[in-house]
Scaffold this active site. Structure first.
Site, mmCIF file in Angstrom:
data_model
loop_
_atom_site.group_PDB
_atom_site.id
_atom_site.type_symbol
_atom_site.label_atom_id
_atom_site.label_comp_id
_atom_site.label_asym_id
_atom_site.label_seq_id
_atom_site.Cartn_x
_atom_site.Cartn_y
_atom_site.Cartn_z
ATOM 1 N N ASN A 1 -32.572 -24.445 55.420
ATOM 2 C CA ASN A 1 -33.083 -24.443 56.789
ATOM 3 C C ASN A 1 -33.132 -23.020 57.319
ATOM 4 O O ASN A 1 -32.414 -22.147 56.844
ATOM 5 C CB ASN A 1 -32.259 -25.370 57.702
ATOM 6 C CG ASN A 1 -30.786 -25.337 57.380
ATOM 7 O OD1 ASN A 1 -30.116 -24.369 57.654
ATOM 8 N ND2 ASN A 1 -30.297 -26.399 56.752
ATOM 9 N N GLU B 1 -28.228 -29.259 60.055
ATOM 10 C CA GLU B 1 -27.351 -28.101 60.272
ATOM 11 C C GLU B 1 -27.619 -27.401 61.606
ATOM 12 O O GLU B 1 -27.171 -26.280 61.814
ATOM 13 C CB GLU B 1 -27.510 -27.096 59.123
ATOM 14 C CG GLU B 1 -27.264 -27.658 57.738
ATOM 15 C CD GLU B 1 -25.858 -28.163 57.481
ATOM 16 O OE1 GLU B 1 -25.005 -28.105 58.384
ATOM 17 O OE2 GLU B 1 -25.619 -28.630 56.364
ATOM 18 N N HIS C 1 -22.053 -25.819 47.888
ATOM 19 C CA HIS C 1 -23.176 -26.085 48.785
ATOM 20 C C HIS C 1 -24.287 -25.035 48.643
ATOM 21 O O HIS C 1 -25.336 -25.328 48.108
ATOM 22 C CB HIS C 1 -22.647 -26.152 50.225
ATOM 23 C CG HIS C 1 -23.638 -26.611 51.229
ATOM 24 N ND1 HIS C 1 -23.269 -27.236 52.407
ATOM 25 C CD2 HIS C 1 -24.978 -26.538 51.279
ATOM 26 C CE1 HIS C 1 -24.348 -27.522 53.113
ATOM 27 N NE2 HIS C 1 -25.405 -27.102 52.447
#
Length: 192
Positions: free
Chosen positions: A28, A77, A158
């Site tokens: 993102n 997020e 992640h």
């Protein structure tokens, strides 16, 4: 809606995709407006290869209300990005990627050493944030706190998140992190 901001996000998303820094729909990007009232962030589950203007969501900082096209929702997020902007008045863009080499370090027990090539070296290793579920309040809190003092962190198991005074700086820092990760991966392999 600010078309210049949206254009910068779309252009950057395509650049990041073409640099192989995004896997699938993971990642993102956001930019905060000049008045620091809204962020523009990629919609949840967007494909950076074909990202378009309608994939950018305008989110109000104080109440998380948003303006969307095609009933899309902001990235999971979003709270993390907002936390960074609240903590850092000098940050105007946040970029989150799952670039292969840096993410490999995030999944491994090896630390990623800082190297010359992107400003002052502030410590031996790139900062890390322990694993928390993506989109969770804990991930948002711990990552935004880590980014109070850092411009890049590895999110354990992640990916990578970077910040900058503008989207170009945050993106360049992602590329730098991936570059040093690649160099160190090759070094580890040669030293086996």
């Amino acid at each position: 809606m600010d078309n210049n901001i949206i254009e910068n996000i779309v252009k950057t998303a395509h650049h990041i995709y073409n640099k192989d820094m995004i896997i699938g729909k993971a990642g993102n990007i956001s930019i905060i407006d000049k008045k620091r009232e809204y962020i523009y962030i990629t919609a949840s589950g967007t494909d950076f290869k074909s990202l378009k203007y309608s994939d950018i969501i305008k989110v109000k900082l104080d109440d998380l209300s948003y303006v969307s096209n095609d009933e899309k929702v902001p990235s999971m997020e979003t709270s993390l990005h907002i936390g960074v902007y609240i903590n850092r008045n000098d940050v105007n863009s946040v970029v989150h990627v799952h670039s292969p080499y840096a993410t490999a370090f995030a999944f491994s027990n090896k630390r990623l050493r800082q190297q010359e090539g992107f400003g002052e070296i502030t410590g031996e290793y790139i900062a890390e944030v322990e694993y928390y579920t993506p989109g969770s309040k804990k991930l948002a809190l711990h990552t935004s706190n880590a980014l109070k003092e850092e411009n890049a962190v590895l999110l354990k198991n992640h990916g990578v998140i970077t910040v900058g005074k503008d989207i170009d700086e945050a993106t360049l820092l992602c590329e730098y992190i991936e570059g040093i990760a690649k160099t160190q991966y090759i070094t580890h392999t040669l030293n086996l």
